[in-house]
Design a protein around this motif. Structure first.
Motif, short mmCIF file in Angstrom:
data_model
loop_
_atom_site.label_atom_id
_atom_site.label_comp_id
_atom_site.label_asym_id
_atom_site.label_seq_id
_atom_site.Cartn_x
_atom_site.Cartn_y
_atom_site.Cartn_z
N MET A 2 82.47 89.42 -55.68
CA MET A 2 82.78 89.65 -57.09
C MET A 2 82.02 88.64 -57.93
SD MET A 2 84.92 91.63 -58.70
CE MET A 2 85.58 91.83 -60.30
N LYS A 3 81.44 89.08 -59.02
CA LYS A 3 80.66 88.21 -59.90
C LYS A 3 81.51 87.75 -61.08
CE LYS A 3 76.76 88.71 -57.69
NZ LYS A 3 76.01 87.65 -57.11
N GLN A 4 81.18 86.56 -61.55
CA GLN A 4 81.91 85.94 -62.65
C GLN A 4 80.92 85.61 -63.77
OE1 GLN A 4 83.80 82.39 -61.25
NE2 GLN A 4 83.85 81.46 -63.25
N GLN A 5 81.24 86.00 -65.00
CA GLN A 5 80.42 85.69 -66.17
C GLN A 5 80.83 84.31 -66.69
OE1 GLN A 5 78.11 88.16 -65.74
NE2 GLN A 5 78.08 88.57 -67.92
N GLN A 52 79.16 71.26 -60.21
CA GLN A 52 78.04 70.59 -59.56
C GLN A 52 77.73 71.27 -58.23
OE1 GLN A 52 78.07 66.38 -59.86
NE2 GLN A 52 76.73 66.11 -58.11
N GLY A 53 76.48 71.64 -58.03
CA GLY A 53 76.05 72.30 -56.80
C GLY A 53 76.15 73.82 -56.85
N GLN A 54 76.80 74.37 -57.86
CA GLN A 54 76.97 75.82 -57.97
C GLN A 54 75.72 76.47 -58.55
OE1 GLN A 54 80.21 77.06 -60.51
NE2 GLN A 54 80.34 79.06 -59.53
N SER A 55 75.40 77.66 -58.08
CA SER A 55 74.25 78.42 -58.55
C SER A 55 74.69 79.66 -59.31
CB SER A 55 73.37 78.85 -57.38
OG SER A 55 72.85 77.74 -56.72
N ALA A 56 73.81 80.12 -60.19
CA ALA A 56 74.08 81.34 -60.95
C ALA A 56 72.74 81.95 -61.37
CB ALA A 56 74.91 81.02 -62.19
N VAL A 57 72.80 83.20 -61.78
CA VAL A 57 71.63 83.90 -62.29
C VAL A 57 71.77 84.02 -63.80
CG1 VAL A 57 70.35 86.08 -62.26
CG2 VAL A 57 71.34 85.17 -60.14
N VAL A 58 70.72 83.62 -64.53
CA VAL A 58 70.73 83.69 -65.99
C VAL A 58 70.74 85.16 -66.41
CG1 VAL A 58 69.40 83.19 -68.08
CG2 VAL A 58 69.52 81.51 -66.24
N GLY A 111 60.35 78.47 -67.48
CA GLY A 111 60.72 79.46 -66.47
C GLY A 111 62.17 79.85 -66.49
N LEU A 112 62.92 79.39 -67.47
CA LEU A 112 64.34 79.73 -67.58
C LEU A 112 64.44 81.01 -68.40
CD1 LEU A 112 67.14 78.71 -66.77
CD2 LEU A 112 67.30 77.65 -69.01
N ILE A 113 64.37 82.14 -67.71
CA ILE A 113 64.41 83.46 -68.35
C ILE A 113 65.50 84.28 -67.65
CG2 ILE A 113 61.97 83.41 -69.03
CD1 ILE A 113 61.38 85.14 -66.60
N PRO A 114 65.94 85.38 -68.28
CA PRO A 114 66.93 86.24 -67.61
C PRO A 114 66.44 86.66 -66.22
CG PRO A 114 66.77 86.83 -69.90
CD PRO A 114 65.66 85.83 -69.64
N GLY A 115 67.34 86.56 -65.25
CA GLY A 115 67.01 86.89 -63.86
C GLY A 115 66.70 85.67 -63.01
N THR A 116 66.57 84.51 -63.63
CA THR A 116 66.25 83.29 -62.91
C THR A 116 67.49 82.67 -62.28
OG1 THR A 116 64.45 82.81 -64.45
CG2 THR A 116 65.26 80.97 -63.15
N CYS A 117 67.37 82.21 -61.04
CA CYS A 117 68.46 81.51 -60.37
C CYS A 117 68.43 80.04 -60.78
CB CYS A 117 68.32 81.64 -58.86
SG CYS A 117 69.70 80.92 -57.96
N GLU A 167 74.15 82.47 -71.00
CA GLU A 167 75.11 83.20 -70.17
C GLU A 167 74.53 83.43 -68.78
OE1 GLU A 167 76.79 86.69 -72.05
OE2 GLU A 167 76.23 85.85 -74.01
N ALA A 168 75.40 83.31 -67.78
CA ALA A 168 74.97 83.46 -66.40
C ALA A 168 76.04 84.21 -65.61
CB ALA A 168 74.73 82.10 -65.78
N GLU A 169 75.66 84.60 -64.42
CA GLU A 169 76.56 85.31 -63.52
C GLU A 169 76.53 84.60 -62.17
OE1 GLU A 169 75.70 89.42 -61.82
OE2 GLU A 169 77.01 89.84 -63.54
N ALA A 170 77.72 84.22 -61.71
CA ALA A 170 77.85 83.51 -60.44
C ALA A 170 78.89 84.19 -59.57
CB ALA A 170 78.26 82.05 -60.69
N ASP A 171 78.80 83.94 -58.27
CA ASP A 171 79.85 84.42 -57.36
C ASP A 171 81.14 83.70 -57.70
OD1 ASP A 171 78.28 86.19 -55.91
OD2 ASP A 171 77.58 84.59 -54.58
#
Length: 82
Positions: free
Chosen positions: A1-4, A12-18, A35-41, A74-78
Motif C-alpha cells: 500500500m502506498k502513502q502520500q 531518516q532512511g526512508q525512500s519515496a518517489v516524487v 534531477g529532482l523531478i516527478p518519478g525520481t526516487c 509531494e511524494a509516495e512511499a510504502d
C-alpha cells in the motif's frame, strides 16, 4: 500500500518517489536541474539539529533542502517501512 506525504515527512532512511513539486520560479528550476523531478526516487539521509535543512539522496548526489521547500514536494512511499 502506498502513502502520500511530503518529503519533509519522510523518516531518516526512508525512500519515496516524487509525485509533484508545488514550488515555482527559480527554486523549481533549480530542483529540476538537480534531477529532482516527478518519478525520481529520493531517500532522506539526515536532518540538521535545528530541523532544517534536510539532506536527501537524489540520483547519486546529496542535496539539502530547507524544511519549507521539502513541504512543497509531494511524494509516495510504502506505508510499511522497517
Amino acid at each position: 500500500m502506498k502513502q502520500q506525504l511530503y518529503l519533509s515527512q519522510l523518516r531518516q532512511g526512508q525512500s519515496a518517489v516524487v509525485m509533484e513539486i508545488s514550488l515555482q520560479g527559480q527554486m523549481r528550476r533549480r530542483l529540476y536541474d538537480l534531477g529532482l523531478i516527478p518519478g525520481t526516487c529520493v531517500r532522506r539521509l539526515q536532518t540538521a539539529p535545528a530541523g532544517s535543512p534536510i539532506a536527501y539522496a537524489v540520483r547519486g548526489a546529496v542535496i539539502a533542502l530547507r524544511r519549507q521547500d521539502a513541504q512543497s514536494i509531494e511524494a509516495e512511499a510504502d506505508d510499511v517501512w522497517v
